[in-house]
Design an enzyme around this catalytic site. Structure first.
Site, short mmCIF file in Angstrom:
data_model
loop_
_atom_site.label_atom_id
_atom_site.label_comp_id
_atom_site.label_asym_id
_atom_site.label_seq_id
_atom_site.Cartn_x
_atom_site.Cartn_y
_atom_site.Cartn_z
N ASP A 57 1.55 -9.75 4.10
CA ASP A 57 0.87 -9.50 5.01
C ASP A 57 -0.62 -9.61 4.70
OD1 ASP A 57 3.14 -8.74 6.44
OD2 ASP A 57 2.70 -6.88 6.80
N ARG A 110 9.53 -14.80 2.57
CA ARG A 110 9.21 -13.84 1.59
C ARG A 110 9.96 -13.95 0.44
NH1 ARG A 110 10.98 -7.95 4.02
NH2 ARG A 110 13.39 -8.20 3.79
N THR A 113 2.12 -7.83 -1.12
CA THR A 113 2.87 -7.67 0.47
C THR A 113 2.26 -9.25 1.05
OG1 THR A 113 2.29 -6.93 2.73
CG2 THR A 113 0.41 -6.81 1.18
N GLU A 146 4.42 -11.04 14.29
CA GLU A 146 5.58 -10.00 14.74
C GLU A 146 4.96 -8.72 15.16
OE1 GLU A 146 8.15 -8.67 11.51
OE2 GLU A 146 6.55 -8.22 10.28
N TYR A 190 12.07 -14.00 6.53
CA TYR A 190 13.05 -13.79 5.45
C TYR A 190 12.91 -14.99 4.47
CZ TYR A 190 14.49 -9.54 7.89
OH TYR A 190 14.47 -8.37 8.23
N ASP A 209 0.67 -1.17 -0.15
CA ASP A 209 0.01 0.02 -0.09
C ASP A 209 0.93 1.27 -0.18
OD1 ASP A 209 -0.28 0.88 3.38
OD2 ASP A 209 0.32 -1.14 2.75
#
Length: 415
Positions: free
Chosen positions: A98, A273, A96, A213, A270, A68
């Site tokens: 998320d 992603r 993303t 997190e 890490y 975003d």
């Protein structure tokens, strides 16, 4: 410029993670940060500098692949150019892990990150086999949205259910399962949870926690500020989560309360992603880029995604409606069922092994002269973990059972 060879072999990129173009986290309206990074000189306007570069390159369509922040920054740039007499169509692809962009149903990469995070923990979980009363905290990325943590837990438990276990040898589903999932959207009573988890630790000798997190960040920041510490922030004003270290905080809060003798905090972010996309994400990517190219021809700006506020239709969503921080919907049936399953009472296990079972009548093999058939053999494992351990134990048991089934086998739990 993209060469003919790169165009011809672009499909290779589907097999790789990361970005061959490199990434940045720059907000063009944060002039101070742009100057500090050396992107512009003192007194220059970063938007003006970027606009001049696009104009000099003759770019009339800009495709941005980001979250975003990236896409709204690109929209700001397009508006700046429009005000200054230069028409630029900006078409964003929502990347993303998320999965927290309003109003997009599924962002690119989130499915893959969940699957890869599950694979990561599927190896880490076995650390409990070489440490008594072990607490493992799996920290999963997700600043303000618990989607990735919840989806990773779902993938992991589905993977675990597809594998057999061997309780008679201490390989129990209860010890491999997840015992708690903590996300920003769900309230948490630390003391009540500690009491529940202590019962699990006492009963099966280990506890496995998945934590976002972003869970508990407000409380941690409050503690830091009370100590006179100011948490660092990024160019977009977000608290840098590495500095907050949520996983370590949860480990510290729980370890003494549940009597953990060994604590391990592992972060899969890490690893997950950076992976190449799985098939689900590839399908989503290809459908989104198909529409993105079509929108380029029609000069339609927006972020490509399935619009939850327009019946889930795949379309170019207006930049004015794009924002981050979409919370994970904890009312979803699959999540509620998973939480009920995870928090259900865990039966106490015999952590010390039982008496050896009586052997059935078996044949007595005729051995060559000089060879003596053992009556009972013992097997133990020791030292650090290695990929061979479980398989080596299984191989020994298999081979004795195939060739000399009359030989008793004793396994020493805990080395």
């Amino acid at each position: 410029r993209v060469s003919h060879d790169v165009r011809r072999r672009a499909a290779v990129l589907h097999l790789h993670g990361g970005s061959p173009l490199g990434n940045s986290r720059v907000k063009l309206t944060n002039i101070e940060d742009c100057v500090r990074r050396g992107l512009v000189q003192e007194g220059e306007d970063p938007q003006q500098v970027a606009a001049e570069r696009l104009k000099s390159d003759g770019v009339d369509i800009l495709h941005t692949v980001g979250g975003d922040d990236t896409n709204t920054a690109a929209a700001d740039l397009a508006s700046f150019l429009q005000r200054n007499g230069y028409s630029l169509t900006v078409i964003g692809l929502p990347k993303t892990i998320d999965n927290d962009v309003v109003p997009i149903r599924q962002t690119l990469g989130a499915w893959t990150a969940a699957e890869e995070g599950a694979k990561f923990f599927a190896n880490v979980v076995y650390e409990h086999s070489c440490n008594p009363r072990m607490l493992i905290v799996h920290e999963v990325m997700g600043r303000s949205c618990g989607y990735l943590t919840a989806a990773t837990a779902r993938h992991y438990r589905a993977h675990l259910a597809s594998k057999g276990v061997l309780p008679g040898l201490g390989l129990c589903a209860e010890r491999l399962d997840i015992h708690a999932v903590y996300i920003p959207e769900a309230p948490l009573d630390i003391d009540a949870e500690a009491e529940r988890l202590k019962g699990i630790m006492d009963g099966i000798g280990c506890v496995n926690i998945f934590v976002s997190e972003g869970a508990g960040v407000a409380a941690i920041v409050q503690e830091m500020e009370a100590r006179g510490q100011k948490p660092p922030t990024d160019a977009f004003g977000h608290v840098k989560l590495d500095a907050v270290n949520v996983g370590e905080w949860f480990a510290s809060e729980f370890s003494k309360k549940i009597g953990a003798e060994k604590v391990m905090v592992q972060k899969s972010g890490y690893y997950g992603r950076s992976a190449p996309p799985n098939q689900c994400d590839l399908n989503l990517i290809k459908s989104c880029v198909d529409l993105a190219v079509h929108c380029a021809l029609e000069r339609v700006s927006g972020v490509i995604g399935h619009d939850e506020e327009r019946g889930g239709v795949l379309r170019a969503i207006e930049f004015s409606r794009i924002k981050g921080g979409k919370p994970f919907d904890v009312s979803q049936q699959w999540f509620q069922e998973m939480v009920r399953d995870i928090t259900a009472p865990v039966p106490k296990l015999d952590l010390h092994g039982g008496d050896a079972a009586e052997l059935e009548e078996t044949y007595a093999p005729q051995l060559p002269s000089g060879l003596i058939l053992p009556k009972r053999v013992g097997i133990l494992t020791a030292g650090g973990l290695a990929p061979c351990l479980s398989s080596a134990v299984g191989g020994l048991i298999e081979r004795y059972s195939e060739l000399y089934p009359s030989v008793e086998i004793v396994c020493y739990l805990g080395g």
